[in-house]
Design a protein around this motif. Structure first.
Motif, PDB file in Angstrom:
ATOM      1  N   LYS A 143       0.974   4.036  -2.786  1.00 21.41           N
ATOM      2  CA  LYS A 143       0.671   5.423  -2.440  1.00 21.41           C
ATOM      3  C   LYS A 143       1.807   6.349  -2.850  1.00 21.41           C
ATOM      4  CE  LYS A 143      -0.842   8.290   1.417  1.00 21.41           C
ATOM      5  NZ  LYS A 143      -1.156   8.330   2.865  1.00 21.41           N
ATOM      6  N   GLN A 164       0.818  -1.207   0.000  1.00 25.00           N
ATOM      7  CA  GLN A 164       0.000   0.000   0.000  1.00 25.00           C
ATOM      8  C   GLN A 164       0.855   1.261   0.000  1.00 25.00           C
ATOM      9  OE1 GLN A 164      -2.426  -0.494   3.462  1.00 25.00           O
ATOM     10  NE2 GLN A 164      -3.945  -1.842   2.428  1.00 25.00           N
ATOM     11  N   GLN A 224       1.525   6.947  -6.511  1.00 21.57           N
ATOM     12  CA  GLN A 224       0.388   7.833  -6.794  1.00 21.57           C
ATOM     13  C   GLN A 224       0.724   9.277  -6.462  1.00 21.57           C
ATOM     14  OE1 GLN A 224      -2.813   6.193  -4.539  1.00 21.57           O
ATOM     15  NE2 GLN A 224      -3.336   4.605  -6.068  1.00 21.57           N
TER      16      GLN A 224
END
Length: 1054
Positions: free
Chosen positions: A776, A772, A779
């Motif tokens: 992230k 994750q 992103q």
């Protein structure tokens, strides 16, 4: 045929007014071969019998002065006015004019229905003649100047407005009618200007109001623009703040990702020993699971076999229960058998005792025979009643069917009558309303009252309806017919005076005309194609038929076919034929009393609109009588059926009583025999029961043997059942031991898995967290790039430049908040303030300036239009004075004369200028009000309120009131005295003579077929006597002095 009047050598042309008729010459015109008429300058009385040619002179005046044929209402083609048998005819009229008389000649050609015109012996066109006639103030289309015989009734139908215009043209100054038209045009233009001024003023006011509102909007626009500038700068700074926030967040995520990866490696190394131990336990558990499955299958098979043996035991127990049940039933059956034997013996004893009692009673056979005779008599009477009822039912069914058929026929007839009434309602609603009133109030009248003719006339053949409708005018077709005159007056008072409805009514002649014979038998006319008289083509009530025979002579008007049309020249020579019909035309024949020459006119027969719907009144009456008779007979049948029903009920009651008595006697007679039969039957039954006993002992022994055999079979089944139960118990214990061992291993495995799961859960969550955080980070990195690009785009910076902001943006951004929350709060606040200024745009200011210029332009236009309107109002005021004051004086003069004339006749009348609104000049009119009876009020002259004679008197006196005003050169009135009674005719004649013979009046033509005796004449009158016949002299041979001398000599000899 010739007729003439020689000019008087003593006449003075100086006494004629401009445009008066000096001479009329007719050649091959209507009834004349050739004739010249020399009228006088004042009153000209044209007198002659019907058919001699008086109205021909009127036609000559109209057509010779370029009048239309429609004015005369005789024929629509000018060629029809040429004498029959001639190819052309001519009219020549000489009009007085101070500078030299005007001679107008019109030559009419039949072939092409054209006219050749000459003015003062020179060829010209019709328009030139019309202009010359107009210049002399001659208006043959004006009923106030030229009133032919066929138009007398239309004068009263003129509206007030039409009468004013006709009077202006006839006696007013030449400019009066022009002023009136000019005033109406001015008023129309004034309305247009008033509407324009109102529209301009309204538009100007609205424009000012809008601009006043826009002034406030302009101020709000600039305030809104300040808020929008702040919003623009906030929107530019916001992406830079977002970029910086996201960049810092991405760096933080990257550091956290590295730490999580290190922790994940440590957890994986601690989990490895526990995983290996769990694998070892799994290898031990798999063989145990297989053994438990085998034991479970064996236990299931043993349990199945145990169940099968248990089922066998249950079936054997059931078999023993069935054997015992059979024994119980046999025992119960034996008990019942013994009870029946005992009961039968008691019954036999009772019957023998009753038989001993019955043996001593007498024989009832004679009583039974007497009852049978009475029953046969009742059956015969019932048969008669039923036969009569059946006949009555058949008759009733036939009568009901006949009644339905009659009702259907009557409904069809009533529907046809309703259709005729709906047509009348659409054409003349007042008459329809009067019909409804009459139907509700018919009891108020003494004599017969018939609804309008079009409803009560029934054609025998609907193809003939067109002839009857052509022959009878519509105003009579919608007229109510009364037997008594006092009933008619009462009806008209209610309908016309109180309800203000326009209806027609007539009174039937006192002496019946309905059965009068025609002048010639129809058989004598069949050779010409005539097949019937009009009267024979329809049915009508007595009073209606009597009126039609008297007024329209329907009993003497034959109807022919195409053969009649082909022989028309021969037919019109036949005597007594005045009016007749061919297939498509109506012919009217006029014959001279002197020369016997014939003039005819024809018109097309139009299709029927009302009488094609025919209802046979006699057939309807017969149907109603038949229906009434059927209904009466049905009531009689119902009454007779009720009587027969009562008689049948009484017979049924008597028959039931006799049957009851017969049954009682039969029961008494047959009781001994019945008792003996019952005793014999019971004894036979007892013997049979005693011969068939049941052996219970043998049945009990047989039952014990069967139960023993079944128990022996149960022993072998129980042994097999016990064997299977033991096997199932052993297998169950083996399965339990395996399960206990497997449970221990499973518990150990579970503990290891729990410990491993705790470490694995942390390992899994750490691994998931790594993925994750990595996702992230990527992103946020991409988001940073996008935000940076967007921030540069909003601030209009190049994408390849550095992240440093320009100096002006840094200064502007320094005055704004530095966090996203503060920027969003301030942005929302500024947007809310800007949104308060709704509906504003940059065009508001442009619109405000543009409308300011438009307002100035509108103010200028409104001022110009207002000035123009004031000028028009000034013109209207001046034109109104020029027109209205002379008009009021003119109407006062006419009213004075008109009132004096009526006063001299012991009646009352007045003429006034009527207008509901003084400013509506096209609504002004002349209103004539008259009163012929002292008990009534003044009523406006209309085509409906006054009688025909009253309308004629009023029309004549109004025309005489115009006579002395003398603007038109001559007036023509044709046979207006026909509807007057002798008293009024004498009074009117005296007024005409006094008025028309004054020096100041214009020329006047008064045409009449008859004169009263002992009338007063004036020297200024000219009497033109119209004669015709085979011995008439040509005009140039006529000598008035010689004629007078011969008359005096003949009188002296007498």
């Amino acid at each position: 045929m010739f007729g003439a009047s020689q000019p008087d050598g003593t006449r003075e042309e100086g006494r004629f007014v401009e445009g008066s008729i000096v001479r009329i010459a007719m050649k091959n015109f209507l009834t004349y071969d050739f004739s010249e008429v020399y009228p006088g300058p004042h009153l000209n009385m044209i007198v002659g019998a019907n058919g001699t040619g008086k109205s021909s002179i009127v036609c000559a005046i109209c057509l010779g002065l370029a009048g239309k044929t429609a004015i005369l209402s005789r024929g629509d083609k000018v060629g029809l006015y040429v004498k029959r048998g001639c190819h052309k005819g001519s009219i020549e009229i000489e009009l007085y004019k101070s500078g030299g008389n005007v001679v107008i000649n019109r030559e009419i050609h039949v072939e092409n229905n054209q006219s050749l015109w000459m003015l003062n012996r020179r060829h010209c066109n019709q328009k030139t003649v019309e202009e010359e006639v107009k210049a002399l103030c001659i208006q043959v289309s004006n009923l106030c100047q030229f009133l032919p015989q066929e138009k007398v009734g239309e004068f009263a139908k003129m509206s007030k407005i039409e009468l004013l215009e006709a009077t202006e043209k006839s006696v007013g100054p030449p400019e009066m009618y022009e002023y009136h038209c000019e005033l109406k045009n001015f008023r129309n233009k004034e309305r247009e200007l008033e509407n324009v001024v109102k529209e301009k003023a309204s538009f100007l006011e609205k424009a000012k109001q809008r601009n006043e509102r826009n002034k406030h909007d302009v101020n709000r626009y600039y305030e809104k623009k300040r808020h929008l500038d702040v919003i623009e700068m906030l929107e530019k700074k916001k992406p830079w703040v977002e970029y910086e926030t996201t960049r810092k967040e991405a760096e933080s995520v990257k550091r956290e990702l590295n730490e999580t990866k290190n922790h994940l490696t440590t957890l994986k190394q601690a989990q490895l020993p526990m995983v290996e131990k769990i694998q070892e336990i799994d290898n031990q558990l798999k063989p145990m699971e297989a053994q438990i499955k085998e034991k479970t299958a064996a236990i299931k098979d043993a349990s199945l076999k145990c169940k099968q043996k248990q089922d066998q035991l249950d079936r054997k127990n059931k078999e023993i229960d069935d054997i015992k049940q059979t024994l119980t039933l046999k025992q119960t059956e034996e008990e019942d058998h013994q009870k029946r034997i005992s009961n039968t013996k008691r019954t036999i004893e009772d019957l023998k005792a009753e038989l001993a009692k019955v043996g001593d009673k007498p024989d009832v056979t004679p009583q039974i025979n007497d009852v049978n005779v009475k029953l046969r008599h009742i059956q015969e009477e019932r048969a008669k009643i039923e036969g009569e009822k059946a006949d009555l039912r058949r008759e009733k069914d036939n009568l009901v069917a006949e009644s339905r058929m009659l009702e259907k026929k009557l409904n069809d007839m009533n529907n046809m009558m309703n259709a005729k009434e709906e047509k009348l309602r659409g054409r003349h609603r007042d008459t329809y309303t009067a019909i409804q009133w009459l139907r509700q109030n018919r009891h108020q009248f003494i004599g017969n009252v018939h609804e309008p003719m079009m409803l009560v006339i029934n054609m025998r053949d609907h193809h003939s309806a067109k002839y009857v409708e052509t022959h009878i005018p519509f105003h009579d077709l919608r007229a109510f017919v009364f037997q008594r005159k006092d009933d008619m007056e009462k009806f008209m008072t209610e309908i016309r005076d109180k309800m203000n409805l326009r209806v027609n009514s007539i009174c039937a002649p006192e002496e019946s005309w309905s059965r009068r014979s025609p002048s010639r038998n129809i058989e004598s006319l069949r050779r010409f194609g005539f097949f019937n008289y009009l009267r024979e083509m329809f049915d009508a009530p007595e009073e209606v038929m009597s009126y039609l025979c008297q007024q329209y002579r329907v009993h003497d008007v034959p109807v022919g076919n195409d053969q009649t049309k082909a022989m028309i020249k021969t037919v019109i020579e036949e005597p007594y034929l005045k009016v007749f019909y061919t297939t498509e035309e109506r012919y009217t024949v006029k014959k001279s009393f002197y020369s016997k020459n014939i003039s005819t006119s024809n018109s097309a027969v139009h299709a029927s609109q009302y009488l094609t719907i025919t209802v046979d009144a006699e057939a309807k009456r017969q149907l109603e009588q038949q229906l009434k008779a059927c209904q009466t007979r049905l009531r009689d049948i119902d009454e007779r059926m009720k009587v027969l029903q009562k008689e049948g009920t009484a017979m049924d009651r008597r028959e039931n009583e006799l049957l009851t008595e017969k049954k009682r006697l039969f029961e008494l007679k047959g009781k001994k025999r019945q008792l003996e039969q019952k005793i014999s039957t019971k004894q036979d039954s007892l013997m049979q029961m005693e011969q068939n006993p049941i052996d219970l002992k043998m049945i009990v022994e047989d039952t014990k043997e069967k139960i023993a055999a079944v128990n022996h079979q149960k022993v072998s089944v129980v042994a097999a059942f016990v064997t299977q139960m033991k096997l199932r118990a052993k297998l169950t214990m083996d399965k339990v031991y395996l399960a206990l061992e497997m449970a221990g291993l499973t518990a150990e495995k579970t503990k290891l898995e729990h410990d491993c799961r705790e470490g694995a859960s942390e390992l899994k969550s750490t691994d998931q967290k790594c993925r994750q955080l990595d996702q992230k980070r990527r992103q946020l990195t991409e988001q940073c790039k996008g935000l940076l690009k967007r921030a540069k785009s909003i601030c209009r910076m190049q994408s390849d430049t550095s992240e440093t902001l320009p100096e002006d943006l840094r200064n502007a951004f320094s005055k704004l908040p530095n966090t996203l929350e503060e920027i969003d709060v301030m942005l929302n606040e500024e947007r809310s303030r800007a949104e308060c200024f709704t509906g504003l745009s940059e065009s508001v200011v442009d619109e405000y300036n543009r409308r300011e210029q438009e307002i100035k332009h509108l103010e200028k236009e409104l001022e110009d239009k207002s000035n123009a309107l004031n000028a028009y109002r000034q013109n209207i005021s001046e034109a109104k004075e020029r027109w209205l004051n002379p008009l009021k004086q003119l109407v006062e003069q006419i009213n004075g004369k008109f009132s004096d004339f009526f006063r001299s006749m012991q009646c009352a009348g007045e003429v006034d200028l009527h207008s509901e609104n003084e400013e509506e000049y096209d609504k002004y009119g002349i209103r004539i009000r008259v009163k012929f009876h002292s008990s009534t009020q003044l009523h406006e002259l209309t085509a409906y309120h006054q009688s025909g004679g009253e309308r004629s008197v009023s029309t004549m006196l109004y025309l005489m009131s115009l006579q002395e005003l003398n603007r038109c050169p001559f007036r023509v009135v044709d046979e207006i005295n026909q509807g007057m009674d002798p008293v009024n005719e004498r009074r009117v004649f005296d007024i005409v003579v006094r008025t028309a013979c004054k020096e100041t009046t214009s020329q006047y033509f008064f045409i009449t077929p008859k004169l009263l005796q002992n009338l007063e004449y004036a020297d200024e009158m000219t009497v033109l006597c119209v004669h015709n016949g085979p011995y008439m002299l040509p005009p140039y041979q006529w000598n008035e002095k010689s004629f007078t001398r011969h008359c005096l000599q003949r009188k002296a000899r007498a």
